[in-house]
Structures are given as C-alpha cells and as structure tokens.
Scaffold this motif. Structure first.
Motif, PDB file in Angstrom:
ATOM      1  N   ALA A  29       0.809  -1.218   0.000  1.00 17.82           N
ATOM      2  CA  ALA A  29       0.000   0.000   0.000  1.00 17.82           C
ATOM      3  C   ALA A  29       0.841   1.267   0.000  1.00 17.82           C
ATOM      4  CB  ALA A  29      -0.938  -0.005   1.193  1.00 17.82           C
ATOM      5  N   VAL A  30       1.880   1.311  -0.837  1.00 16.15           N
ATOM      6  CA  VAL A  30       2.711   2.508  -0.938  1.00 16.15           C
ATOM      7  C   VAL A  30       2.397   3.158  -2.273  1.00 16.15           C
ATOM      8  CG1 VAL A  30       5.062   3.387  -1.038  1.00 16.15           C
ATOM      9  CG2 VAL A  30       4.513   1.501   0.485  1.00 16.15           C
ATOM     10  N   PRO A  31       1.931   4.393  -2.258  1.00 18.12           N
ATOM     11  CA  PRO A  31       1.578   5.055  -3.514  1.00 18.12           C
ATOM     12  C   PRO A  31       2.797   5.251  -4.421  1.00 18.12           C
ATOM     13  CG  PRO A  31       0.934   6.398  -1.604  1.00 18.12           C
ATOM     14  CD  PRO A  31       1.679   5.220  -1.100  1.00 18.12           C
ATOM     15  N   GLY A  32       2.567   5.089  -5.710  1.00 17.03           N
ATOM     16  CA  GLY A  32       3.600   5.365  -6.694  1.00 17.03           C
ATOM     17  C   GLY A  32       4.501   4.203  -7.043  1.00 17.03           C
ATOM     18  N   LEU A  33       4.355   3.063  -6.379  1.00 12.51           N
ATOM     19  CA  LEU A  33       5.231   1.931  -6.682  1.00 12.51           C
ATOM     20  C   LEU A  33       4.742   1.121  -7.879  1.00 12.51           C
ATOM     21  CD1 LEU A  33       6.232   0.511  -3.194  1.00 12.51           C
ATOM     22  CD2 LEU A  33       7.616   1.850  -4.775  1.00 12.51           C
ATOM     23  N   GLY A  34       3.456   1.050  -8.087  1.00 14.10           N
ATOM     24  CA  GLY A  34       2.914   0.261  -9.177  1.00 14.10           C
ATOM     25  C   GLY A  34       2.966  -1.226  -8.875  1.00 14.10           C
ATOM     26  N   PRO A  35       2.739  -2.049  -9.894  1.00  8.83           N
ATOM     27  CA  PRO A  35       2.703  -3.496  -9.677  1.00  8.83           C
ATOM     28  C   PRO A  35       4.077  -4.172  -9.688  1.00  8.83           C
ATOM     29  CG  PRO A  35       2.122  -3.004 -11.933  1.00  8.83           C
ATOM     30  CD  PRO A  35       2.283  -1.675 -11.231  1.00  8.83           C
ATOM     31  N   GLY A  36       5.124  -3.455 -10.012  1.00  8.25           N
ATOM     32  CA  GLY A  36       6.458  -4.047 -10.145  1.00  8.25           C
ATOM     33  C   GLY A  36       6.948  -4.825  -8.947  1.00  8.25           C
ATOM     34  N   PRO A  37       6.897  -4.270  -7.740  1.00 10.07           N
ATOM     35  CA  PRO A  37       7.377  -5.030  -6.584  1.00 10.07           C
ATOM     36  C   PRO A  37       6.601  -6.315  -6.322  1.00 10.07           C
ATOM     37  CG  PRO A  37       7.284  -2.711  -6.055  1.00 10.07           C
ATOM     38  CD  PRO A  37       6.620  -2.877  -7.389  1.00 10.07           C
ATOM     39  N   GLY A  38       5.308  -6.278  -6.510  1.00 11.78           N
ATOM     40  CA  GLY A  38       4.508  -7.481  -6.308  1.00 11.78           C
ATOM     41  C   GLY A  38       4.843  -8.566  -7.312  1.00 11.78           C
ATOM     42  N   VAL A  39       4.976  -8.158  -8.562  1.00 13.53           N
ATOM     43  CA  VAL A  39       5.317  -9.124  -9.614  1.00 13.53           C
ATOM     44  C   VAL A  39       6.713  -9.689  -9.383  1.00 13.53           C
ATOM     45  CG1 VAL A  39       5.767  -9.350 -12.085  1.00 13.53           C
ATOM     46  CG2 VAL A  39       3.769  -8.077 -11.299  1.00 13.53           C
ATOM     47  N   THR A  40       7.657  -8.830  -9.056  1.00 12.16           N
ATOM     48  CA  THR A  40       9.027  -9.275  -8.810  1.00 12.16           C
ATOM     49  C   THR A  40       9.090 -10.225  -7.613  1.00 12.16           C
ATOM     50  OG1 THR A  40       9.859  -7.203  -9.692  1.00 12.16           O
ATOM     51  CG2 THR A  40      11.383  -8.490  -8.373  1.00 12.16           C
ATOM     52  N   GLY A  41       8.393  -9.880  -6.558  1.00 10.60           N
ATOM     53  CA  GLY A  41       8.372 -10.733  -5.376  1.00 10.60           C
ATOM     54  C   GLY A  41       7.758 -12.091  -5.664  1.00 10.60           C
ATOM     55  N   MET A  42       6.657 -12.122  -6.401  1.00  6.56           N
ATOM     56  CA  MET A  42       6.018 -13.399  -6.714  1.00  6.56           C
ATOM     57  C   MET A  42       6.891 -14.227  -7.641  1.00  6.56           C
ATOM     58  SD  MET A  42       3.636 -15.448  -6.055  1.00  6.56           S
ATOM     59  CE  MET A  42       2.486 -14.456  -5.177  1.00  6.56           C
ATOM     60  N   LEU A  43       7.546 -13.581  -8.592  1.00 10.96           N
ATOM     61  CA  LEU A  43       8.464 -14.300  -9.487  1.00 10.96           C
ATOM     62  C   LEU A  43       9.618 -14.912  -8.688  1.00 10.96           C
ATOM     63  CD1 LEU A  43       9.143 -15.044 -12.405  1.00 10.96           C
ATOM     64  CD2 LEU A  43      10.407 -12.905 -12.553  1.00 10.96           C
ATOM     65  N   ALA A  44      10.165 -14.150  -7.757  1.00 12.21           N
ATOM     66  CA  ALA A  44      11.245 -14.664  -6.915  1.00 12.21           C
ATOM     67  C   ALA A  44      10.759 -15.828  -6.059  1.00 12.21           C
ATOM     68  CB  ALA A  44      11.808 -13.547  -6.034  1.00 12.21           C
ATOM     69  N   ALA A  45       9.545 -15.730  -5.531  1.00 14.81           N
ATOM     70  CA  ALA A  45       8.995 -16.798  -4.698  1.00 14.81           C
ATOM     71  C   ALA A  45       8.785 -18.076  -5.509  1.00 14.81           C
ATOM     72  CB  ALA A  45       7.677 -16.353  -4.059  1.00 14.81           C
ATOM     73  N   VAL A  46       8.253 -17.940  -6.715  1.00 11.53           N
ATOM     74  CA  VAL A  46       8.009 -19.109  -7.558  1.00 11.53           C
ATOM     75  C   VAL A  46       9.330 -19.759  -7.962  1.00 11.53           C
ATOM     76  CG1 VAL A  46       7.137 -19.843  -9.814  1.00 11.53           C
ATOM     77  CG2 VAL A  46       5.739 -18.376  -8.362  1.00 11.53           C
ATOM     78  N   ILE A  47      10.313 -18.959  -8.311  1.00 12.77           N
ATOM     79  CA  ILE A  47      11.622 -19.508  -8.686  1.00 12.77           C
ATOM     80  C   ILE A  47      12.277 -20.197  -7.482  1.00 12.77           C
ATOM     81  CG2 ILE A  47      13.969 -18.886  -9.374  1.00 12.77           C
ATOM     82  CD1 ILE A  47      12.690 -16.776 -11.222  1.00 12.77           C
ATOM     83  N   GLY A  48      12.235 -19.555  -6.324  1.00 16.38           N
ATOM     84  CA  GLY A  48      12.794 -20.166  -5.113  1.00 16.38           C
ATOM     85  C   GLY A  48      12.087 -21.470  -4.767  1.00 16.38           C
ATOM     86  N   PHE A  49      10.763 -21.470  -4.874  1.00 15.47           N
ATOM     87  CA  PHE A  49       9.986 -22.675  -4.599  1.00 15.47           C
ATOM     88  C   PHE A  49      10.370 -23.792  -5.564  1.00 15.47           C
ATOM     89  CE2 PHE A  49       6.416 -25.431  -5.536  1.00 15.47           C
ATOM     90  CZ  PHE A  49       6.012 -25.837  -4.281  1.00 15.47           C
ATOM     91  N   ALA A  50      10.405 -23.478  -6.855  1.00 13.10           N
ATOM     92  CA  ALA A  50      10.690 -24.495  -7.871  1.00 13.10           C
ATOM     93  C   ALA A  50      12.093 -25.070  -7.709  1.00 13.10           C
ATOM     94  CB  ALA A  50      10.510 -23.906  -9.264  1.00 13.10           C
ATOM     95  N   LEU A  51      13.063 -24.223  -7.446  1.00 18.95           N
ATOM     96  CA  LEU A  51      14.436 -24.713  -7.288  1.00 18.95           C
ATOM     97  C   LEU A  51      14.584 -25.596  -6.048  1.00 18.95           C
ATOM     98  CD1 LEU A  51      16.521 -21.589  -8.344  1.00 18.95           C
ATOM     99  CD2 LEU A  51      16.221 -23.730  -9.604  1.00 18.95           C
ATOM    100  N   MET A  52      13.981 -25.195  -4.957  1.00 25.16           N
ATOM    101  CA  MET A  52      14.062 -25.995  -3.737  1.00 25.16           C
ATOM    102  C   MET A  52      13.313 -27.327  -3.892  1.00 25.16           C
ATOM    103  SD  MET A  52      15.921 -24.764  -1.323  1.00 25.16           S
ATOM    104  CE  MET A  52      15.307 -25.565   0.147  1.00 25.16           C
TER     105      MET A  52
END
Length: 144
Positions: A29-52
C-alpha cells in the motif's frame, strides 16, 4: 514438480487476494510503486519454490521435512524480491524495509509460506507415490 509449482502460484494468488479482501487494503500500500514489486516478489517466490522442490525431488525418496525449508525459502525469496524492487523503484532503503515489514505484519508472508508448504507437500507426495501420467486403455496394450 510443475504441477506443484503451478499449485503454489495459484494458492499464493488466492491467499493474497483473500488477505486483501479481509483487511480491505492493498498488499503493498505505498503510492507510486505500481505493480512491479509485487510481480518481482512473486516471481522470486516461484523460482525459489521451484528450485528448492527440484533439489528435494532429485533424491530417490524425498522427505516431507523438506516442505519446511521449501516454504521458508519461498517466503524469504518473496520478501527479498519485493524489498529489492521497492529499493530500485523508490531509491529508499527505509521504504523498502517498511514494505517488507508490512508484508510480514499484515499476514501476506504467512500466506505465502503456508501456500508453499501445502504445494511442496503435494509435490513430494506425488513423487513418493510414484504417480504416473494417466493413460488411455489402448495405451496399456503394449504392457500385456
């Protein structure tokens, strides 16, 4: 492994949507960030999950205890991805740390860890039971 990874993503998106609806607030809920952090975080989580999960399933008889490590890595990868994306987007480490702290306090990280644990358990269970792809009856003729 692919089924478990897709399942993790689906459970995580569903869970995060539920948290957002229950709290009546955006996950980030930080104004001005857009969807980038959420997408990046989810991509990192999926990659971490898949590798582990992949590294756990390489063993002949994977242990269900690996679900704990897989879930923690997925949660931490999400936090790291969001923190890094907010840092790049805002240029402020304090804001990045505050966003990561809000994810932990708001329950989003708990949802991701739980989703990862459920999906990892399912992936390991499929491997331990030696489940195979379904086949049509005429595909079994060669075995008889």
């Amino acid at each position: 492994m692919v089924l478990a990874t897709v399942g993790f993503f689906a459970l995580a998106v569903f869970g995060l949507g539920g948290v957002s609806v229950m709290t009546d607030a955006d996950i980030i809920a930080v104004p001005g960030l857009g969807p980038g952090p959420g997408v990046t975080g989810m991509l990192a989580a999926v990659i971490g999950f898949a590798l582990m999960l992949w590294s756990s399933l390489r063993r002949g008889h994977p242990s269900f205890l690996a679900t704990i490590a897989i879930a923690l890595v997925a949660g931490l990868a999400h936090l790291g991805g969001v923190w890094g994306a907010v840092l790049v987007g805002s240029g402020n480490g304090v804001i990045a740390t505050a966003v990561a702290g809000d994810l932990v306090r708001g329950g989003a990280s708990a949802v991701l860890v739980l989703a990862a644990a459920i999906a990892a358990w399912g992936g390991i269970a499929l491997r331990r039971t030696r489940a195979e792809q379904p086949r049509w009856p005429w595909e079994r003729d060669e075995e008889e």
